[in-house]
Motif scaffolding. Structure first.
Motif, mmCIF file in Angstrom:
data_model
loop_
_atom_site.group_PDB
_atom_site.id
_atom_site.type_symbol
_atom_site.label_atom_id
_atom_site.label_comp_id
_atom_site.label_asym_id
_atom_site.label_seq_id
_atom_site.Cartn_x
_atom_site.Cartn_y
_atom_site.Cartn_z
ATOM 1 N N ASN A 142 46.382 31.869 45.730
ATOM 2 C CA ASN A 142 46.689 31.669 44.307
ATOM 3 C C ASN A 142 46.962 32.978 43.567
ATOM 4 O O ASN A 142 47.626 32.978 42.532
ATOM 5 C CB ASN A 142 45.551 30.919 43.618
ATOM 6 N N PHE A 143 46.403 34.069 44.083
ATOM 7 C CA PHE A 143 46.584 35.374 43.446
ATOM 8 C C PHE A 143 47.028 36.404 44.482
ATOM 9 O O PHE A 143 46.269 37.303 44.859
ATOM 10 C CB PHE A 143 45.280 35.828 42.772
ATOM 11 N N PRO A 144 48.278 36.293 44.957
ATOM 12 C CA PRO A 144 48.745 37.240 45.985
ATOM 13 C C PRO A 144 48.772 38.674 45.441
ATOM 14 O O PRO A 144 48.968 38.896 44.245
ATOM 15 C CB PRO A 144 50.153 36.763 46.303
ATOM 16 N N ALA A 204 38.501 31.042 39.131
ATOM 17 C CA ALA A 204 39.480 31.554 40.057
ATOM 18 C C ALA A 204 39.076 32.975 40.454
ATOM 19 O O ALA A 204 38.860 33.823 39.620
ATOM 20 C CB ALA A 204 40.846 31.545 39.423
ATOM 21 N N ASP A 205 38.991 33.181 41.733
ATOM 22 C CA ASP A 205 38.546 34.450 42.277
ATOM 23 C C ASP A 205 39.741 35.251 42.782
ATOM 24 O O ASP A 205 40.652 34.704 43.400
ATOM 25 C CB ASP A 205 37.559 34.183 43.409
ATOM 26 N N LEU A 206 39.729 36.540 42.536
ATOM 27 C CA LEU A 206 40.828 37.388 42.998
ATOM 28 C C LEU A 206 40.841 37.528 44.510
ATOM 29 O O LEU A 206 41.806 38.028 45.073
ATOM 30 C CB LEU A 206 40.753 38.760 42.324
ATOM 31 N N GLY A 207 39.804 37.071 45.171
ATOM 32 C CA GLY A 207 39.785 37.055 46.622
ATOM 33 C C GLY A 207 40.625 35.921 47.202
ATOM 34 O O GLY A 207 40.904 35.885 48.396
ATOM 35 N N ASP A 208 41.060 35.001 46.335
ATOM 36 C CA ASP A 208 41.906 33.876 46.741
ATOM 37 C C ASP A 208 43.353 34.362 46.743
ATOM 38 O O ASP A 208 44.069 34.285 45.745
ATOM 39 C CB ASP A 208 41.711 32.718 45.761
ATOM 40 N N PHE A 209 43.799 34.871 47.879
ATOM 41 C CA PHE A 209 45.132 35.474 47.952
ATOM 42 C C PHE A 209 46.250 34.433 47.962
ATOM 43 O O PHE A 209 47.408 34.787 47.765
ATOM 44 C CB PHE A 209 45.240 36.391 49.174
ATOM 45 N N HIS A 246 47.874 40.228 38.374
ATOM 46 C CA HIS A 246 47.804 41.270 37.341
ATOM 47 C C HIS A 246 47.389 40.678 35.989
ATOM 48 O O HIS A 246 46.628 41.297 35.251
ATOM 49 C CB HIS A 246 49.130 42.019 37.247
ATOM 50 N N ALA A 247 47.851 39.469 35.698
ATOM 51 C CA ALA A 247 47.458 38.801 34.450
ATOM 52 C C ALA A 247 45.962 38.511 34.464
ATOM 53 O O ALA A 247 45.272 38.696 33.454
ATOM 54 C CB ALA A 247 48.256 37.516 34.263
ATOM 55 N N GLU A 278 40.254 42.672 29.226
ATOM 56 C CA GLU A 278 40.225 42.459 27.787
ATOM 57 C C GLU A 278 38.920 41.800 27.362
ATOM 58 O O GLU A 278 38.355 42.137 26.319
ATOM 59 C CB GLU A 278 41.414 41.609 27.355
ATOM 60 N N LYS A 279 38.426 40.871 28.167
ATOM 61 C CA LYS A 279 37.172 40.201 27.848
ATOM 62 C C LYS A 279 36.016 41.198 27.834
ATOM 63 O O LYS A 279 35.144 41.139 26.965
ATOM 64 C CB LYS A 279 36.878 39.081 28.845
ATOM 65 N N GLU A 280 36.010 42.123 28.785
ATOM 66 C CA GLU A 280 34.948 43.130 28.818
ATOM 67 C C GLU A 280 34.981 43.991 27.562
ATOM 68 O O GLU A 280 33.946 44.300 26.987
ATOM 69 C CB GLU A 280 35.087 44.007 30.063
#
Length: 87
Positions: free
Chosen positions: A8-10, A1-6, A17-18, A25-27
């Protein structure tokens, strides 16, 4: 899932934010895993030096870590820890 997909991730949504939080956290966890592996390597070198192995060199290992500029090289905090605390 890409944060560019507004869709699914408005922007400003809890889902977005999650996703950002989990990615961060993974980094951090990857950083600490690399830190632990580097410390174990250095501890092994120190143990071999203490046991009289002339091929093991703490100073050479630290210099090699310091010279590694690759993305997989030791982060400066890891290097300082290995040099100052373990050495």
């Amino acid at each position: 899932a890409d944060l560019g997909d507004f869709d699914n991730f408005p922007r400003f949504s809890n889902q977005r934010h999650a996703k950002i939080q989990v990615r961060g956290e993974k980094e951090v966890l990857h950083h600490f895993a690399r830190w632990a592996r580097a410390a174990i390597e250095v501890l092994d070198i120190i143990e071999r030096e203490v046991n009289g192995d002339d091929t093991a060199s703490f100073d050479a290992t630290i210099a090699l870590m310091a010279g590694d500029e690759s993305p997989n090289g030791a982060h400066h905090t890891v290097l300082r820890y290995c040099e100052d605390v373990l050495g």
